[in-house]
Design a protein around this motif. Structure first.
Motif, short mmCIF file in Angstrom:
data_model
loop_
_atom_site.label_atom_id
_atom_site.label_comp_id
_atom_site.label_asym_id
_atom_site.label_seq_id
_atom_site.Cartn_x
_atom_site.Cartn_y
_atom_site.Cartn_z
N ALA A 92 0.83 -1.21 0.00
CA ALA A 92 0.00 0.00 0.00
C ALA A 92 0.86 1.26 0.00
O ALA A 92 0.58 2.23 -0.72
N GLN A 93 1.92 1.25 0.79
CA GLN A 93 2.84 2.39 0.85
C GLN A 93 3.45 2.66 -0.52
O GLN A 93 3.53 3.82 -0.98
N LEU A 94 3.85 1.61 -1.20
CA LEU A 94 4.43 1.72 -2.54
C LEU A 94 3.41 2.25 -3.53
O LEU A 94 3.72 3.13 -4.35
N ALA A 95 2.19 1.74 -3.44
CA ALA A 95 1.13 2.16 -4.36
C ALA A 95 0.77 3.63 -4.17
O ALA A 95 0.63 4.39 -5.14
N PHE A 96 0.62 4.06 -2.92
CA PHE A 96 0.24 5.44 -2.64
C PHE A 96 1.33 6.43 -3.07
O PHE A 96 1.04 7.56 -3.46
N ALA A 97 2.59 5.99 -2.99
CA ALA A 97 3.69 6.89 -3.31
C ALA A 97 4.01 6.95 -4.80
O ALA A 97 4.70 7.86 -5.26
N SER A 98 3.49 6.00 -5.58
CA SER A 98 3.85 5.90 -6.99
C SER A 98 2.85 6.64 -7.88
O SER A 98 1.65 6.69 -7.60
N THR A 99 3.36 7.20 -8.96
CA THR A 99 2.49 7.87 -9.94
C THR A 99 2.09 6.93 -11.07
O THR A 99 1.29 7.29 -11.91
N ILE A 100 2.67 5.72 -11.07
CA ILE A 100 2.31 4.72 -12.08
C ILE A 100 1.92 3.42 -11.37
O ILE A 100 2.16 3.26 -10.17
N SER A 101 1.32 2.51 -12.11
CA SER A 101 0.89 1.24 -11.52
C SER A 101 2.08 0.44 -11.02
O SER A 101 3.12 0.36 -11.67
N ILE A 102 1.91 -0.16 -9.84
CA ILE A 102 2.98 -0.99 -9.27
C ILE A 102 2.67 -2.48 -9.42
O ILE A 102 3.45 -3.33 -8.97
N GLU A 103 1.56 -2.82 -10.05
CA GLU A 103 1.08 -4.20 -10.06
C GLU A 103 2.07 -5.18 -10.66
O GLU A 103 2.13 -6.34 -10.25
N ASP A 104 2.85 -4.74 -11.63
CA ASP A 104 3.83 -5.62 -12.27
C ASP A 104 5.27 -5.28 -11.89
O ASP A 104 6.21 -5.72 -12.55
N ASN A 105 5.40 -4.55 -10.80
CA ASN A 105 6.73 -4.17 -10.35
C ASN A 105 7.32 -5.28 -9.46
O ASN A 105 7.45 -5.15 -8.25
N PHE A 106 7.70 -6.38 -10.09
CA PHE A 106 8.17 -7.54 -9.33
C PHE A 106 9.59 -7.37 -8.80
O PHE A 106 10.11 -8.26 -8.12
N ALA A 107 10.19 -6.25 -9.10
CA ALA A 107 11.48 -5.94 -8.48
C ALA A 107 11.28 -5.59 -7.00
O ALA A 107 12.21 -5.72 -6.19
N ALA A 108 10.06 -5.16 -6.66
CA ALA A 108 9.74 -4.85 -5.26
C ALA A 108 9.40 -6.15 -4.54
O ALA A 108 8.55 -6.92 -4.98
N ASP A 109 10.05 -6.39 -3.42
CA ASP A 109 9.85 -7.65 -2.68
C ASP A 109 8.39 -7.87 -2.32
O ASP A 109 7.88 -8.99 -2.44
N CYS A 110 7.72 -6.82 -1.85
CA CYS A 110 6.33 -6.98 -1.40
C CYS A 110 5.41 -7.38 -2.55
O CYS A 110 4.52 -8.22 -2.39
N VAL A 111 5.62 -6.81 -3.74
CA VAL A 111 4.80 -7.14 -4.90
C VAL A 111 5.03 -8.60 -5.30
O VAL A 111 4.08 -9.36 -5.54
N ARG A 112 6.26 -8.99 -5.34
CA ARG A 112 6.61 -10.36 -5.75
C ARG A 112 6.09 -11.39 -4.74
O ARG A 112 5.50 -12.41 -5.12
N GLU A 113 6.28 -11.13 -3.45
CA GLU A 113 5.86 -12.08 -2.43
C GLU A 113 4.34 -12.18 -2.34
O GLU A 113 3.79 -13.28 -2.16
N LEU A 114 3.64 -11.07 -2.48
CA LEU A 114 2.18 -11.11 -2.44
C LEU A 114 1.61 -11.83 -3.67
O LEU A 114 0.61 -12.54 -3.56
N ALA A 115 2.24 -11.67 -4.82
CA ALA A 115 1.81 -12.38 -6.02
C ALA A 115 1.97 -13.89 -5.82
O ALA A 115 1.09 -14.68 -6.22
N HIS A 116 3.06 -14.29 -5.18
CA HIS A 116 3.29 -15.71 -4.90
C HIS A 116 2.23 -16.25 -3.93
O HIS A 116 1.68 -17.35 -4.15
#
Length: 256
Positions: A92-116
């Motif tokens: 959520a912190q990453l999403a609120f701070a970003s001006t673009i979609s973070i959904e495919d930002n698998f370089a971010a640990d939280c995005v990758r781990e939540l997808a798994h």
């Protein structure tokens, strides 16, 4: 740094995220209120679930990520992993701070781990939909017990409501001690004072419908006779139906 405690609900976690931003106090941990926390010098805050605050966070996320991503986030939460609170906060912190979609930002640990975690929960829910077997009681209730690896009852409810819309049923999670009851109109969450099945998930014979044991025996007989011994492939069979799911299958149970 603050330890945030909540009641274990998704709304409770969203309330925690609201409180973090309102207090401007970064979390050291976000955990269930019953968890044991190490450290004597970290402030601990018990956050009471507030639906208004939770909804504000959820609506805010809806402006940053797609509805599909929100669904995946909820499914990941149902994994009940110890770190899930922090992972969702970081997302959520990453999403609120970003001006673009973070959904495919698998370089971010939280995005990758939540997808798994989302994939794991989806796989478990799909298997529950496939492997749950009901037993009919004398009062025309179809009853089934489960003990899934993850808390999947909330996301399989719609499947059974549509598939068995013309019969009353109860699916009870013996691992988490709650169930879903469908009364022909709606699904409600229930808690039983005493669980009535044995360790194999079987109901006592005296509360089953008169023909239930016969139907079970007929199905077991059909399964045995439909099996061709020369074509058995245990490795392939276990790949499609892992051993831990056999306890749900009537055909895998010994005759009563």
């Amino acid at each position: 740094m603050v330890n945030y405690l909540y009641d274990g609900t998704f709304e409770g976690l969203l309330t925690v995220i609201f409180e973090i931003y309102e207090r401007k106090a970064a979390p050291a941990q976000i955990v269930h209120a019953t968890a044991e926390l190490p450290g004597l010098f970290t402030q601990t805050i018990l956050v009471v679930t507030n639906e208004v605050k939770a909804d504000r966070v959820w609506q805010g996320l809806g402006k940053k990520i797609s509805a599909t991503a929100q669904t995946h986030l909820y499914k990941a939460f149902l994994s009940e992993q110890p770190q899930i609170g922090m992972l969702i906060y970081q997302y959520a912190q990453l999403a609120f701070a970003s001006t673009i979609s973070i959904e495919d930002n698998f370089a971010a640990d939280c995005v990758r781990e939540l997808a798994h975690l989302n994939k794991q929960v989806f796989r478990e829910s799909h298997r529950m939909e496939a492997f749950i077997r009901f037993q009919k009681t004398a009062d025309d209730l179809y009853y089934a017990t489960v003990a899934p690896d993850f808390n999947v009852l909330p996301i399989i409810s719609k499947h059974f409501e549509k598939r068995y819309a013309d019969q009353r049923w109860l699916i009870y999670d013996t691992k988490r001690h709650y169930g879903l009851y469908y009364d022909l109109e709606k699904v409600s969450q229930v808690n039983l004072e005493k669980e009535v099945t044995d360790r194999s998930g079987n109901l006592p014979a005296d509360i089953l419908a008169q023909q239930e044991l016969l139907y079970q025996e007929l199905w077991q007989t059909y399964y045995r006779h439909a099996t061709i011994p020369e074509r058995k492939n245990r490795k392939l069979h276990l790949r499609h139906i892992p051993l831990r799911y056999w306890k749900y299958l009537t055909e895998k149970q010994p005759s009563r």
